[in-house]
Design a protein around this motif. Sequence first.
Motif, PDB file in Angstrom:
ATOM      1  N   HIS A  35      35.559 -71.228  20.011  1.00  0.00           N
ATOM      2  CA  HIS A  35      34.761 -71.569  21.187  1.00  0.00           C
ATOM      3  C   HIS A  35      34.893 -73.070  21.424  1.00  0.00           C
ATOM      4  O   HIS A  35      34.459 -73.869  20.583  1.00  0.00           O
ATOM      5  N   THR A  76      33.795 -68.387  15.301  1.00  0.00           N
ATOM      6  CA  THR A  76      32.946 -67.239  14.994  1.00  0.00           C
ATOM      7  C   THR A  76      33.797 -66.087  14.474  1.00  0.00           C
ATOM      8  O   THR A  76      35.010 -66.046  14.686  1.00  0.00           O
ATOM      9  N   GLU A  78      33.694 -61.678  13.777  1.00  0.00           N
ATOM     10  CA  GLU A  78      33.072 -60.363  13.947  1.00  0.00           C
ATOM     11  C   GLU A  78      33.954 -59.336  13.248  1.00  0.00           C
ATOM     12  O   GLU A  78      35.175 -59.452  13.274  1.00  0.00           O
ATOM     13  N   GLY A  98      26.147 -59.655  13.735  1.00  0.00           N
ATOM     14  CA  GLY A  98      26.029 -60.947  14.408  1.00  0.00           C
ATOM     15  C   GLY A  98      25.831 -62.147  13.511  1.00  0.00           C
ATOM     16  O   GLY A  98      25.662 -63.261  13.997  1.00  0.00           O
ATOM     17  N   LYS A  99      25.879 -61.959  12.203  1.00  0.00           N
ATOM     18  CA  LYS A  99      25.637 -63.068  11.262  1.00  0.00           C
ATOM     19  C   LYS A  99      26.575 -64.255  11.496  1.00  0.00           C
ATOM     20  O   LYS A  99      26.169 -65.398  11.324  1.00  0.00           O
ATOM     21  N   TYR A 100      27.814 -63.970  11.883  1.00  0.00           N
ATOM     22  CA  TYR A 100      28.808 -65.044  12.057  1.00  0.00           C
ATOM     23  C   TYR A 100      29.288 -65.174  13.507  1.00  0.00           C
ATOM     24  O   TYR A 100      30.280 -65.840  13.755  1.00  0.00           O
ATOM     25  N   SER A 101      28.591 -64.518  14.458  1.00  0.00           N
ATOM     26  CA  SER A 101      29.148 -64.436  15.815  1.00  0.00           C
ATOM     27  C   SER A 101      28.518 -65.354  16.857  1.00  0.00           C
ATOM     28  O   SER A 101      28.931 -65.335  18.008  1.00  0.00           O
ATOM     29  N   ASP A 102      27.547 -66.183  16.481  1.00  0.00           N
ATOM     30  CA  ASP A 102      26.902 -67.079  17.453  1.00  0.00           C
ATOM     31  C   ASP A 102      27.539 -68.467  17.379  1.00  0.00           C
ATOM     32  O   ASP A 102      27.358 -69.176  16.395  1.00  0.00           O
ATOM     33  N   GLU A 104      26.730 -71.170  18.751  1.00  0.00           N
ATOM     34  CA  GLU A 104      25.742 -72.249  18.677  1.00  0.00           C
ATOM     35  C   GLU A 104      25.219 -72.449  17.255  1.00  0.00           C
ATOM     36  O   GLU A 104      24.762 -73.533  16.899  1.00  0.00           O
ATOM     37  N   LYS A 105      25.281 -71.408  16.439  1.00  0.00           N
ATOM     38  CA  LYS A 105      24.785 -71.496  15.065  1.00  0.00           C
ATOM     39  C   LYS A 105      25.898 -71.589  14.032  1.00  0.00           C
ATOM     40  O   LYS A 105      25.621 -71.701  12.842  1.00  0.00           O
ATOM     41  N   SER A 106      27.144 -71.537  14.489  1.00  0.00           N
ATOM     42  CA  SER A 106      28.274 -71.527  13.557  1.00  0.00           C
ATOM     43  C   SER A 106      28.362 -72.832  12.763  1.00  0.00           C
ATOM     44  O   SER A 106      28.237 -73.919  13.322  1.00  0.00           O
TER      45      SER A 106
END
Length: 125
Positions: A35, A76, A78, A98-102, A104-106
């Motif tokens: 991203h 990210t 998935e 979704g643990k690794y898919s955001d 903004e939180k990566s």
Amino acid sequence: MAGCGGGLSAPTTAPVSGTVQFRGKPAVGVKVTFHPKFDMGSVKFTPNGLTDKDGRFTLNTAAPGDGAPPGEYAVTFELPRVTADQRGLDTEVDVWKGKYSDPEKSTFKVTVQKGDNALETFKLD
């Protein structure tokens, strides 16, 4: 038939490859998405790739294996699986919920440089 012209032009890219491990083992079938954290222009490309049996991937932006435009990215992951929902319809779900898919939180950040980019192994738990 001729095209209507004014088509989408792909950005300049650099080759990007890497590996993904989950709990110390090669992660097979993982969708890896980069991203952009920089202005890529009016069209936002999100380079991505899928890991093979050894956990290896190469990124694709506009063509298979073309890499990613140079710049900084949040990465990210998935692990998609197709399952039947309550109505019996096939639906794709992320095994990791979704643990690794955001983006903004990566906590996984990468800077793609001009030239070949062989990345350090991404280690997921």
